[in-house]
Scaffold this active site. Structure first.
Site, PDB file in Angstrom:
ATOM      1  N   ILE A  65     -10.994  -2.618  -6.303  1.00 35.51           N
ATOM      2  CA  ILE A  65     -10.946  -3.833  -5.481  1.00 35.51           C
ATOM      3  C   ILE A  65     -10.547  -3.438  -4.056  1.00 35.51           C
ATOM      4  O   ILE A  65      -9.426  -3.692  -3.615  1.00 35.51           O
ATOM      5  CB  ILE A  65      -9.966  -4.879  -6.067  1.00 35.51           C
ATOM      6  CG1 ILE A  65     -10.216  -5.103  -7.555  1.00 35.51           C
ATOM      7  CG2 ILE A  65     -10.098  -6.200  -5.305  1.00 35.51           C
ATOM      8  CD1 ILE A  65      -9.194  -6.004  -8.238  1.00 35.51           C
ATOM      9  N   PRO A  66     -11.466  -2.799  -3.337  1.00 33.94           N
ATOM     10  CA  PRO A  66     -11.147  -2.479  -1.948  1.00 33.94           C
ATOM     11  C   PRO A  66     -10.880  -3.765  -1.172  1.00 33.94           C
ATOM     12  O   PRO A  66     -11.600  -4.751  -1.332  1.00 33.94           O
ATOM     13  CB  PRO A  66     -12.390  -1.752  -1.432  1.00 33.94           C
ATOM     14  CG  PRO A  66     -13.457  -1.959  -2.445  1.00 33.94           C
ATOM     15  CD  PRO A  66     -12.813  -2.397  -3.706  1.00 33.94           C
ATOM     16  N   HIS A  67      -9.827  -3.746  -0.378  1.00 37.06           N
ATOM     17  CA  HIS A  67      -9.457  -4.965   0.338  1.00 37.06           C
ATOM     18  C   HIS A  67      -8.671  -4.635   1.593  1.00 37.06           C
ATOM     19  O   HIS A  67      -8.183  -3.521   1.763  1.00 37.06           O
ATOM     20  CB  HIS A  67      -8.639  -5.901  -0.561  1.00 37.06           C
ATOM     21  CG  HIS A  67      -7.367  -5.302  -1.060  1.00 37.06           C
ATOM     22  ND1 HIS A  67      -7.311  -4.474  -2.158  1.00 37.06           N
ATOM     23  CD2 HIS A  67      -6.094  -5.389  -0.603  1.00 37.06           C
ATOM     24  CE1 HIS A  67      -6.067  -4.091  -2.368  1.00 37.06           C
ATOM     25  NE2 HIS A  67      -5.307  -4.633  -1.435  1.00 37.06           N
ATOM     26  N   GLY A  68      -8.579  -5.625   2.446  1.00 35.46           N
ATOM     27  CA  GLY A  68      -7.811  -5.471   3.665  1.00 35.46           C
ATOM     28  C   GLY A  68      -7.759  -6.776   4.432  1.00 35.46           C
ATOM     29  O   GLY A  68      -8.401  -7.757   4.053  1.00 35.46           O
TER      30      GLY A  68
END
Length: 153
Positions: A65-68
């Protein structure tokens, strides 16, 4: 909040072609940029790469779950992708990731960001759901699975 309040069928990539972490994240950014022309893929990638430096967003069980958070963004953005081959995402369990949700939130929206991450985690906790997503024939079917499961959570 439902995932399908944020995710649309055209933000689903049924067959990711990227073989590395950066390539997959870039591929998942494309539908977001297509739907939001004010976004720049380079700036999105900068946010995601910086977050990955803090620790991998590959959480195990074939999920990442790449996030930013992004300055100047006014709404939560979400895309989904599947890699049948799997991608080394430096996951906690050391196994390749196959199912990806990319989440980008406004820099001032901790609550919404965390709710989305929690909802995604609950959805993908189910082995049956993960299996359905892996076996789906196309992006539309993937979206329909997410939509139907979204009602359950």
């Amino acid at each position: 909040m439902k995932l399908t309040d944020i995710l649309t069928a055209d933000q689903v990539v049924a067959d990711l072609s990227g073989r590395g972490k950066r390539a997959v994240m870039e591929e998942l950014c494309r539908p977001l940029v297509a739907g939001h022309p004010q976004l720049e893929i380079g700036k999105l990638m900068e946010v995601l790469v910086e977050r990955e430096k803090l620790g991998s967003t590959g959480i195990g069980d074939g999920i990442a779950i790449p996030h930013g958070k992004m300055v100047g963004l006014d709404t939560l953005l979400l895309s989904f992708g599947r890699s049948r081959a799997g991608v080394d995402f430096d996951s906690l369990d050391g196994k390749p990731a196959h199912l990806f949700f990319l989440v980008v939130a406004p820099d001032n929206s901790a609550g919404t960001h965390l709710k989305a991450l929690a909802r995604i985690s609950r959805l993908l906790k189910s082995n049956a759901v993960r299996q359905q997503l892996m076996e789906a024939s196309d992006a539309r079917e993937i979206y329909e699975i997410i939509e139907s499961q979204d009602e359950e959570f």
